[in-house]
Design a protein around this motif. Structure first.
Motif, short mmCIF file in Angstrom:
data_model
loop_
_atom_site.label_atom_id
_atom_site.label_comp_id
_atom_site.label_asym_id
_atom_site.label_seq_id
_atom_site.Cartn_x
_atom_site.Cartn_y
_atom_site.Cartn_z
N ASP A 67 0.87 -1.18 0.00
CA ASP A 67 0.00 0.00 0.00
C ASP A 67 0.90 1.23 0.00
O ASP A 67 1.00 1.95 0.99
CB ASP A 67 -0.90 -0.06 1.25
N ALA A 68 1.58 1.44 -1.11
CA ALA A 68 2.59 2.50 -1.21
C ALA A 68 1.95 3.88 -1.17
O ALA A 68 0.76 4.04 -1.41
CB ALA A 68 3.40 2.31 -2.49
N ALA A 103 7.75 9.51 -8.31
CA ALA A 103 7.32 9.42 -9.70
C ALA A 103 7.30 7.99 -10.22
O ALA A 103 6.48 7.63 -11.04
CB ALA A 103 8.24 10.28 -10.57
N ASP A 104 8.21 7.16 -9.70
CA ASP A 104 8.34 5.82 -10.27
C ASP A 104 7.59 4.75 -9.47
O ASP A 104 7.94 3.58 -9.51
CB ASP A 104 9.82 5.43 -10.38
N GLN A 116 6.33 1.66 -11.24
CA GLN A 116 7.46 0.82 -11.62
C GLN A 116 7.92 -0.01 -10.42
O GLN A 116 8.23 -1.20 -10.55
CB GLN A 116 8.58 1.74 -12.13
N ARG A 117 7.96 0.63 -9.27
CA ARG A 117 8.39 -0.09 -8.06
C ARG A 117 7.40 -1.20 -7.69
O ARG A 117 7.78 -2.26 -7.21
CB ARG A 117 8.57 0.89 -6.90
N LEU A 118 6.12 -0.93 -7.96
CA LEU A 118 5.11 -1.98 -7.70
C LEU A 118 5.35 -3.19 -8.59
O LEU A 118 5.25 -4.34 -8.15
CB LEU A 118 3.69 -1.44 -7.94
#
Ligand SMILES: C[S@@+](CC[C@H](N)C(=O)[O-])C[C@H]1O[C@@H](n2cnc3c(N)ncnc32)[C@H](O)[C@@H]1O
Length: 280
Positions: free
Chosen positions: A164-165, A170-171, A174-176
């Motif tokens: 649950d970021a 911005a990225d 992408q990290r998910l």
């Protein structure tokens, strides 16, 4: 730099969606006798005071749990979520709202293990106060995304990775994707649930295609929007990608989402979805 503080948003429509789905996931895991593990990569404070000045400033909870609280006719699929909120408000007056750690521990059994990660020191201190002396519950102040690599596979060989970021970088999408790939590589049979805001539909389509390109096993796409798609003031709603969903999560989510949407929609805007992104 951590700028996001969940206290401003606790109990808003996207939180209600997220936490209602979390209760379905946890109940499914707890149906089998074998113990399970949950990794909450972005834990937040644990529970939220809706009378806090930051909550009052945005008033977001009033459009979320504030509209659901006391509303008649909830389907049984929402009973555990509503009970978790009720447990925070024993006099029936809505003042507090449970976050993912409190909801999780409530629905987990003593033998199930919960690992909480939270980078913000103040939020972590609150978590430590809440969970002091609670067995099988750990709190760490390192990066929750790195925890996916460090803690998987769990010894229990069953469990949920809940991501649950805060979407202040911005990225983040992408990290998910990396986190889903990391989780699949280490714990192929585990359930991964990833919450995300709904941005413009083209970006969402690209995100969905990137998940499909990872060639995950069965993957469910859950969404709840309460504003029109072009709503620019905030976000129209949010979604959750669930890789390896428990049996019948789609069928259980549907009545819950339908009832939530009816209570949370602004003039009939938005809608809900519980459909397969990757079918078997
Ligand atoms: C959306 S909030 C979490 C809400 C919580 N999951 C809930 O449902 O109650 C995101 C939290 O992640 C924390 N955070 C941001 N980046 C992080 C990271 N890389 N690892 C761990 N925590 C992080 C933020 O401080 C914030 O408290």
């Amino acid at each position: 730099m951590l700028s996001y503080r969940h206290q401003f948003h606790a109990g808003n429509p996207t939180d209600v969606f997220k936490h209602a789905m979390l209760t379905l996931l946890l109940q499914a895991l707890a149906r089998k006798p074998k113990p399970f593990f949950m990794l909450d990569t972005h834990a937040g404070v644990g529970r939220y005071d809706l009378e806090h000045p930051w909550s009052a400033k945005t008033g977001e909870w009033r459009d979320g749990i504030g509209r659901i609280w006391g509303r008649e006719g909830a389907p049984p699929e929402l009973a555990a979520f509503l009970a978790a909120v009720a447990a925070e408000n024993p006099d029936g007056q809505l003042r507090r709202y449970p976050g993912s750690p409190v909801i999780a521990r409530r629905l987990m059994r003593p033998e199930d293990r919960l690992a909480l990660f939270e980078l913000n020191a103040d939020d972590r201190a609150a978590l430590e106060r809440t969970f002091r002396g609670v067995r099988k519950t750990t709190i760490q102040g390192t990066d929750g995304f790195a925890a996916v690599r460090a803690l998987l596979p769990p010894v229990e060989r069953r469990g949920l990775v809940f991501i649950d970021a805060s979407f202040d970088q911005a990225d983040e999408f992408q990290r998910l994707l990396h986190a889903i790939a990391d989780s699949l590589a280490r714990f192929a049979s585990g359930t991964v649930a990833v919450w995300h805001p709904i941005m413009d539909r083209a970006a969402m389509g690209a995100f969905a295609a990137s998940i499909q390109a990872l060639k995950p096993p069965k993957t469910l796409q859950l969404e709840l929007t309460t504003r029109p798609d072009d709503w620019a003031a905030t976000i129209p709603g949010s979604g959750m990608i669930v890789v390896n969903p428990p049996y019948r999560l789609d069928a259980e989510a549907a009545p819950a989402l339908d009832w939530l949407w009816r209570g949370l929609t602004n003039g009939g805007a938005g809608g809900w979805r519980a459909g397969w992104l990757v079918a078997e």
